[in-house]
Design a protein around this motif. Structure first.
Motif, PDB file in Angstrom:
ATOM      1  N   THR A 232     -56.708 -48.384 -29.029  1.00 34.07           N
ATOM      2  CA  THR A 232     -56.796 -47.702 -27.748  1.00 34.07           C
ATOM      3  C   THR A 232     -58.074 -48.096 -27.048  1.00 34.07           C
ATOM      4  O   THR A 232     -59.102 -48.361 -27.693  1.00 34.07           O
ATOM      5  CB  THR A 232     -56.784 -46.174 -27.935  1.00 34.07           C
ATOM      6  OG1 THR A 232     -57.842 -45.796 -28.826  1.00 34.07           O
ATOM      7  CG2 THR A 232     -55.463 -45.729 -28.539  1.00 34.07           C
ATOM      8  N   LYS A 357     -56.893 -37.660 -25.555  1.00 35.18           N
ATOM      9  CA  LYS A 357     -55.659 -38.138 -26.177  1.00 35.18           C
ATOM     10  C   LYS A 357     -54.592 -38.383 -25.121  1.00 35.18           C
ATOM     11  O   LYS A 357     -53.878 -39.389 -25.159  1.00 35.18           O
ATOM     12  CB  LYS A 357     -55.171 -37.117 -27.195  1.00 35.18           C
ATOM     13  CG  LYS A 357     -53.901 -37.542 -27.931  1.00 35.18           C
ATOM     14  CD  LYS A 357     -53.491 -36.507 -28.956  1.00 35.18           C
ATOM     15  CE  LYS A 357     -52.221 -36.943 -29.698  1.00 35.18           C
ATOM     16  NZ  LYS A 357     -51.802 -35.928 -30.700  1.00 35.18           N
ATOM     17  N   ASP A 360     -55.425 -41.503 -22.993  1.00 37.63           N
ATOM     18  CA  ASP A 360     -55.309 -42.759 -23.743  1.00 37.63           C
ATOM     19  C   ASP A 360     -53.858 -43.128 -24.006  1.00 37.63           C
ATOM     20  O   ASP A 360     -53.569 -44.245 -24.438  1.00 37.63           O
ATOM     21  CB  ASP A 360     -56.053 -42.662 -25.078  1.00 37.63           C
ATOM     22  CG  ASP A 360     -57.566 -42.748 -24.889  1.00 37.63           C
ATOM     23  OD1 ASP A 360     -57.989 -43.245 -23.837  1.00 37.63           O
ATOM     24  OD2 ASP A 360     -58.295 -42.321 -25.796  1.00 37.63           O
ATOM     25  N   GLN A 361     -52.927 -42.221 -23.771  1.00 37.63           N
ATOM     26  CA  GLN A 361     -51.519 -42.482 -23.955  1.00 37.63           C
ATOM     27  C   GLN A 361     -50.880 -42.754 -22.599  1.00 37.63           C
ATOM     28  O   GLN A 361     -50.295 -41.868 -21.984  1.00 37.63           O
ATOM     29  CB  GLN A 361     -50.829 -41.310 -24.656  1.00 37.63           C
ATOM     30  CG  GLN A 361     -51.313 -41.109 -26.085  1.00 37.63           C
ATOM     31  CD  GLN A 361     -50.727 -39.858 -26.714  1.00 37.63           C
ATOM     32  OE1 GLN A 361     -50.237 -38.977 -26.025  1.00 37.63           O
ATOM     33  NE2 GLN A 361     -50.798 -39.779 -28.034  1.00 37.63           N
ATOM     34  N   ASP A 362     -51.014 -43.971 -22.169  1.00 36.06           N
ATOM     35  CA  ASP A 362     -50.592 -44.299 -20.794  1.00 36.06           C
ATOM     36  C   ASP A 362     -49.106 -44.065 -20.562  1.00 36.06           C
ATOM     37  O   ASP A 362     -48.680 -43.792 -19.435  1.00 36.06           O
ATOM     38  CB  ASP A 362     -50.924 -45.774 -20.502  1.00 36.06           C
ATOM     39  CG  ASP A 362     -52.425 -45.977 -20.396  1.00 36.06           C
ATOM     40  OD1 ASP A 362     -52.872 -47.101 -20.665  1.00 36.06           O
ATOM     41  OD2 ASP A 362     -53.141 -45.015 -20.058  1.00 36.06           O
ATOM     42  N   ALA A 364     -47.262 -41.740 -22.175  1.00 37.29           N
ATOM     43  CA  ALA A 364     -46.812 -40.420 -22.633  1.00 37.29           C
ATOM     44  C   ALA A 364     -46.167 -39.657 -21.489  1.00 37.29           C
ATOM     45  O   ALA A 364     -46.530 -39.826 -20.336  1.00 37.29           O
ATOM     46  CB  ALA A 364     -47.999 -39.617 -23.187  1.00 37.29           C
TER      47      ALA A 364
END
Length: 366
Positions: A232, A357, A360-362, A364
């Motif tokens: 990440t 979190k 960082d989860q593009d 999601a």
């Protein structure tokens, strides 16, 4: 009351966290702040336990350690059963992890201990134990509804009056009780049974008249999947800070959360009402990466606000927060699968971890 209390605890926890971060190592105030922090966390935990006892929480299963939950609940259980009854806690070693809502486990413990207390005449003893077991052959299993597999067990034993066979046959029937009128609803053990079966477990009851009773609860072992370690991006190396739209109708909470986010390098746009948030978002030039919004607010709720903003800013992620109990939050549609939610009061560390979190989860879901 729970909402207001959670909001106040959130302000205390947030400011204590920030104050501790600013203190140099060895500062004598550090211990005092730690005590304030521990007291606030204990207050938050007590609120959750009382809400669970009142059945005001909805199930939110997660992987837990039985020993951790029982240890944390022991003091509450001792107060419930009274000083004349000794509570003995015998944790097993290396107990299997289980997937269960912690408040449901607390509710099981409370109901079983109250049932044991009522079976004891004056002085007595209640023993709580944990351990592991396996069921290999269901043909030799004497427990109703058992299935083969590995289980963590929770056992509650008492040296009370015990039960005859007729009583044990009807034990988990709703509204069945052997207590005098006005001293029991007959729902405690029915609730325990419902929770255990909801979580794919089963119960074994052993008892004889004047020989006490033993309730053994079998909960399926949860096999934890190894987590992958994706590469990440390092958020600290970003050239420009991410922008967060913060919407909170309590000024103290708004100020506190804004400070927490800004100390981590985020750019924060604040609004006290949903309509103000829409105006501020439309005025902002550039991307807004995250909407952090309270759920229950005047003008519109957090879910409706998110839908309005997503129409104009389709890439924005949404994190909901609230100090209300889950039964109220559920009416506003933010506990649905795929949505992100954090319960007040939260620590600054928990909030930042959740925010990072999500960012960082593009890919999601919002």
């Amino acid at each position: 009351m729970a909402h207001d209390f959670n909001n106040m605890l959130g302000v205390i926890l947030g400011h204590v966290d920030m104050a501790m971060e600013d203190l140099p190592t060895g500062d004598p105030l550090h211990n005092s702040l730690q005590e304030i922090n521990r007291a606030a966390e204990r207050s938050a935990k007590l609120t959750r336990q009382l809400l669970a006892f009142a059945r005001k929480q909805m199930a939110s299963p997660r992987v837990i350690d039985l020993n951790d939950i029982v240890s944390a609940t022991a003091s509450l259980l001792q107060r419930l059963i009274g000083e004349s009854i000794k509570l003995v806690w015998r944790p097993g070693a290396y107990v299997h992890p289980v997937k269960l809502d912690p408040t449901q486990l607390e509710q099981i413990l409370v109901n079983l201990c109250i049932n044991a207390r009522d079976a004891i005449d004056n002085m007595g003893q209640i023993i709580i134990e944990t351990g592991n077991t396996s069921v290999d052959d269901i043909s030799t299993c004497t427990i109703n509804e058992c299935l083969p597999g590995d289980y963590a067990i929770l056992r509650v034993r008492d040296n009370g009056c015990g039960m005859d066979q007729d009583t044990m046959t009807n034990l988990f029937e709703p509204f069945f009780t052997t207590k005098d009128i006005g001293k029991g609803t007959g729902l405690g053990l029915a609730t325990v049974y419902g929770i255990v079966r909801q979580n794919n477990g089963f119960i074994k009851v052993e008892s004889e008249v004047r020989q006490g009773a033993t309730f053994t609860i079998y909960l399926p072992r949860h096999h934890v999947e190894p987590e992958s370690s994706p590469n990440t991006p390092d958020r600290e190396s970003d050239r420009t800070p991410d922008t967060i739209l913060l919407v909170e109708d309590e000024q103290m909470n708004l100020t506190m959360v804004k400070l927490i986010l800004e100390r981590q390098g985020f750019r924060v746009i604040t609004a006290l009402t949903p309509n103000e948030a829409i105006i501020r978002a439309n005025e902002h030039e550039g991307d807004i990466r995250l909407l952090l919004t309270d759920v229950v607010m005047p003008e519109m709720n957090g879910r409706d606000l998110a839908i309005r903003l997503l129409n104009r800013h389709p890439g924005i992620k949404v994190l909901y927060m609230s100090g209300y109990t889950d039964d109220i939050i559920a009416r506003h549609g933010v506990l649905e699968e795929g949505l992100h939610f954090i319960q007040k009061p939260f620590t600054s560390g928990a909030l930042i971890a959740h925010v990072k979190k999500m960012l960082d989860q593009d890919n999601a879901p919002n």
